[in-house]
Design a protein around this motif. Structure first.
Motif, mmCIF file in Angstrom:
data_model
loop_
_atom_site.group_PDB
_atom_site.id
_atom_site.type_symbol
_atom_site.label_atom_id
_atom_site.label_comp_id
_atom_site.label_asym_id
_atom_site.label_seq_id
_atom_site.Cartn_x
_atom_site.Cartn_y
_atom_site.Cartn_z
ATOM 1 N N PHE A 241 0.855 -1.185 0.000
ATOM 2 C CA PHE A 241 0.000 0.000 0.000
ATOM 3 C C PHE A 241 0.896 1.241 0.000
ATOM 4 C CE2 PHE A 241 -4.337 -1.371 2.021
ATOM 5 C CZ PHE A 241 -4.563 -2.200 0.946
ATOM 6 N N ASP A 242 0.752 2.055 -1.022
ATOM 7 C CA ASP A 242 1.398 3.363 -1.047
ATOM 8 C C ASP A 242 0.513 4.313 -0.252
ATOM 9 O OD1 ASP A 242 2.157 5.976 -1.601
ATOM 10 O OD2 ASP A 242 2.609 5.588 -3.701
ATOM 11 N N GLU A 243 0.921 4.569 0.999
ATOM 12 C CA GLU A 243 0.150 5.441 1.891
ATOM 13 C C GLU A 243 0.860 6.787 2.078
ATOM 14 O OE1 GLU A 243 -2.653 4.740 4.253
ATOM 15 O OE2 GLU A 243 -2.653 2.559 4.470
ATOM 16 N N VAL A 244 1.603 7.184 1.069
ATOM 17 C CA VAL A 244 2.326 8.449 1.142
ATOM 18 C C VAL A 244 1.354 9.609 1.358
ATOM 19 C CG1 VAL A 244 3.732 10.063 -0.203
ATOM 20 C CG2 VAL A 244 4.306 7.628 -0.160
ATOM 21 N N GLN A 245 0.243 9.617 0.636
ATOM 22 C CA GLN A 245 -0.739 10.692 0.772
ATOM 23 C C GLN A 245 -1.865 10.340 1.735
ATOM 24 O OE1 GLN A 245 -3.182 13.940 -2.001
ATOM 25 N NE2 GLN A 245 -1.785 12.497 -2.942
ATOM 26 N N THR A 246 -2.241 9.064 1.798
ATOM 27 C CA THR A 246 -3.379 8.680 2.636
ATOM 28 C C THR A 246 -3.004 8.549 4.108
ATOM 29 O OG1 THR A 246 -2.925 6.347 2.148
ATOM 30 C CG2 THR A 246 -4.571 7.448 0.785
ATOM 31 N N GLY A 247 -1.715 8.467 4.401
ATOM 32 C CA GLY A 247 -1.287 8.189 5.768
ATOM 33 C C GLY A 247 -1.297 9.376 6.710
ATOM 34 N N ASP A 265 1.128 -6.201 3.210
ATOM 35 C CA ASP A 265 2.379 -6.770 3.705
ATOM 36 C C ASP A 265 3.409 -5.676 3.958
ATOM 37 O OD1 ASP A 265 1.682 -9.667 3.371
ATOM 38 O OD2 ASP A 265 1.479 -9.019 1.289
ATOM 39 N N ILE A 266 3.385 -4.665 3.095
ATOM 40 C CA ILE A 266 4.307 -3.542 3.158
ATOM 41 C C ILE A 266 3.499 -2.273 2.939
ATOM 42 C CG2 ILE A 266 6.370 -2.471 2.147
ATOM 43 C CD1 ILE A 266 7.019 -5.242 0.904
ATOM 44 N N LEU A 267 3.774 -1.228 3.714
ATOM 45 C CA LEU A 267 3.186 0.071 3.399
ATOM 46 C C LEU A 267 4.281 1.122 3.417
ATOM 47 C CD1 LEU A 267 2.616 2.350 5.896
ATOM 48 C CD2 LEU A 267 1.091 0.535 6.657
ATOM 49 N N THR A 268 4.066 2.172 2.622
ATOM 50 C CA THR A 268 4.993 3.293 2.606
ATOM 51 C C THR A 268 4.301 4.527 3.147
ATOM 52 O OG1 THR A 268 4.421 3.768 0.293
ATOM 53 C CG2 THR A 268 6.355 2.402 0.699
ATOM 54 N N SER A 269 5.033 5.296 3.926
ATOM 55 C CA SER A 269 4.492 6.482 4.583
ATOM 56 C C SER A 269 5.469 7.629 4.373
ATOM 57 C CB SER A 269 4.299 6.201 6.081
ATOM 58 O OG SER A 269 3.714 7.294 6.745
ATOM 59 N N ALA A 270 4.946 8.836 4.154
ATOM 60 C CA ALA A 270 5.818 10.002 3.964
ATOM 61 C C ALA A 270 4.978 11.258 4.208
ATOM 62 C CB ALA A 270 6.443 9.992 2.578
ATOM 63 N N LYS A 271 5.156 12.270 3.369
ATOM 64 C CA LYS A 271 4.414 13.526 3.433
ATOM 65 C C LYS A 271 4.226 14.023 4.864
ATOM 66 C CE LYS A 271 2.079 13.541 -1.077
ATOM 67 N NZ LYS A 271 2.691 14.756 -1.616
ATOM 68 N N ALA A 272 3.084 13.737 5.504
ATOM 69 C CA ALA A 272 2.761 14.316 6.817
ATOM 70 C C ALA A 272 3.511 13.669 7.970
ATOM 71 C CB ALA A 272 1.252 14.219 7.068
ATOM 72 N N LEU A 273 4.232 12.581 7.718
ATOM 73 C CA LEU A 273 4.881 11.833 8.794
ATOM 74 C C LEU A 273 5.829 12.692 9.621
ATOM 75 C CD1 LEU A 273 5.547 9.165 10.262
ATOM 76 C CD2 LEU A 273 7.159 8.654 8.410
ATOM 77 N N GLY A 274 6.571 13.578 8.980
ATOM 78 C CA GLY A 274 7.563 14.391 9.685
ATOM 79 C C GLY A 274 7.076 15.752 10.129
ATOM 80 N N GLY A 275 5.779 15.994 10.101
ATOM 81 C CA GLY A 275 5.253 17.278 10.556
ATOM 82 C C GLY A 275 5.752 18.465 9.758
ATOM 83 N N GLY A 276 6.195 18.227 8.520
ATOM 84 C CA GLY A 276 6.728 19.276 7.668
ATOM 85 C C GLY A 276 8.201 19.109 7.364
ATOM 86 N N ILE A 277 8.888 18.247 8.115
ATOM 87 C CA ILE A 277 10.286 17.930 7.854
ATOM 88 C C ILE A 277 10.332 16.675 6.977
ATOM 89 C CG2 ILE A 277 12.521 17.370 8.878
ATOM 90 C CD1 ILE A 277 11.574 20.124 9.644
ATOM 91 N N PRO A 278 11.195 16.636 5.957
ATOM 92 C CA PRO A 278 11.238 15.454 5.091
ATOM 93 C C PRO A 278 11.520 14.171 5.877
ATOM 94 C CG PRO A 278 12.417 17.259 4.072
ATOM 95 C CD PRO A 278 12.081 17.707 5.466
ATOM 96 N N LEU A 279 10.606 13.215 5.736
ATOM 97 C CA LEU A 279 10.733 11.936 6.422
ATOM 98 C C LEU A 279 9.784 10.942 5.767
ATOM 99 C CD1 LEU A 279 11.870 10.263 8.842
ATOM 100 C CD2 LEU A 279 9.881 11.038 10.152
#
Length: 428
Positions: A241-247, A265-279
């Protein structure tokens, strides 16, 4: 006369990064941006779904300042540090306790890592992705992106053994069916793929956005994701699951897989994860991650101390300020308001859809012909009225609303009133 930030930028930077506006911004707070010409704008782009807890959240600012007194960068592949370990522990806890985490910097980088992990673990070559998907612009990520040929055309040859399926878009069913009256042809297509294009035992992973983002904020039926899970289980294929935007709360739960009740089995998370810092993060079942040996993947900046502190605080804010509850409540309110607007402008608004605060309306001429021109007008005229919106969709005819999870009813009311005014002005 002083040049604007936009004019200065055009002199020193390429136009390769297509930008939605020419705004120069000098400050941000909560759901608002402040421009170089003194305007205050309601931001329903949220930095493209990054600022889920609002712009420049004070609590996040405070922990970043605190971390600056300890370290900025030390290198996760050299040493261990508290924020790095603690954030991984928290994400494991929040994703069921049966996972492990690897940190990167961006969504594309996480998706690249997820593909590598799936290929390594299964020892299979093939990846199945979906038409109109978006997974990033690095070489492997763009190889599995099916939303725009412009992202791909100059970079062939791309990653080999990528195969395409049609997403479950009930409004524009690629199989010509009607919602509620179909036989889930969106799942049946896989038998054809396996018979005619790639044998299932050659497929490492199916990668899918649980809600398709750039493709038009398409919210599938739960049965579609359940069916993908069953197909993967049947053939030993890994479900990504690409959860970059949905997460990070966007659909009303921390991750959309929890909204739909279908675990990948695997999900990816980004965007909002770092509160505005790239993560970003790859989160996968323990037994999968444990097969990935030392040196098979890596990077320098992933899990930066500042980003991890910001990520931990972001998760605390979402929990302590009950932002998932607000997301569900305001998301339902937003859909209700847009559905009322659709009844008022039935010739212009073909569909309204959303999950949590991932909300969209599709603009059409009858019958269901995409209206990209009207969509562009709504975006530009909304900006004139101090509302920042983004568009999406394979035919560029979807307005997507991405307010922060802290959004209030009066801000939603303002946004809907602006769109209503523009539609009336356009005679639609």
């Amino acid at each position: 006369m002083m040049k604007s930030m936009y004019e200065r930028c055009m002199e020193v930077m390429p136009a390769v990064a297509k930008r939605a506006t020419t705004l120069g911004v000098t400050g941000s707070e909560g759901a608002y941006l402040y421009t170089e010409d003194g305007r205050r704008l309601l931001d329903f782009a949220s930095g493209v779904a990054v600022n889920n807890i609002g712009c420049r959240n004070e609590r996040v600012v405070a922990v970043i300042k605190d971390e600056l007194d300890n370290m900025i960068h030390v290198g996760h592949n050299v040493v261990y540090y508290e924020s790095y370990v603690a954030l991984a522990e928290k994400l494991v806890e929040l994703t069921g306790g049966d996972t492990k985490v690897y940190f990167s910097n961006s969504g594309a980088e996480a998706n690249e890592g997820a593909i590598k992990l799936a290929k390594y673990v299964t020892k299979r070559p093939g990846i199945i992705s979906f038409r109109n998907s978006f997974h990033g612009r690095t070489l492997a990520a763009v190889s599995i992106t099916g939303s725009n040929a412009a992202y791909r055309k100059y970079y062939e040859p791309l990653l080999p053994a990528v195969y395409w399926a049609d997403y479950a878009n009930c409004y524009r069913c690629p199989f010509g069916q009607k919602k509620g009256k179909c036989h889930m042809e969106c799942l049946g297509q896989f038998e054809q793929i396996f018979q005619k294009m790639i044998a299932p035992e050659c497929v490492a992973a199916i990668i899918v956005e649980p809600v398709q983002g750039e493709g038009g904020y398409i919210v599938p039926e739960k049965a579609f994701l359940e069916g993908l899970r069953a197909i993967c289980d049947k053939y030993g294929i890994l479900l990504i699951f690409d959860e970059v935007q949905t997460g990070i709360g966007r659909t009303g739960e921390l991750y959309a897989y929890q909204t739909f009740g279908v675990k990948p089995d695997i999900l990816t998370s980004a965007k909002a994860l770092g509160g505005g810092i790239p993560l970003s993060a790859i989160i996968a079942r323990k037994e999968i991650m444990d097969k990935w040996p030392a040196g098979a993947h890596g990077g320098t900046f992933g899990g930066n101390p500042l980003a991890c502190r910001a990520g931990l605080e972001t998760l605390k804010i979402i929990e302590e300020e009950h932002l998932l509850e607000n997301c569900r409540k305001m998301g339902a309110y937003f859909l209700e308001k847009l559905q009322a607007l659709q009844k008022k402008h039935p010739e212009a608004i073909g569909d309204v859809r959303g999950a949590g605060l991932m909300v969209a309306m599709e603009l059409v001429t009858r019958p269901q012909k995409p209206d990209a021109a009207l969509t562009a007008k709504i975006q530009s005229k909304a900006l004139e009225r101090n509302l920042v919106l983004l568009t999406c969709g394979a035919d560029h005819n979807v307005v997507r609303f991405i307010p922060p999870l802290i959004v209030k009813k009066e801000e939603i009311d303002f946004a809907v009133a602006v769109v209503d005014e523009i539609l009336q002005e356009e005679g639609r």
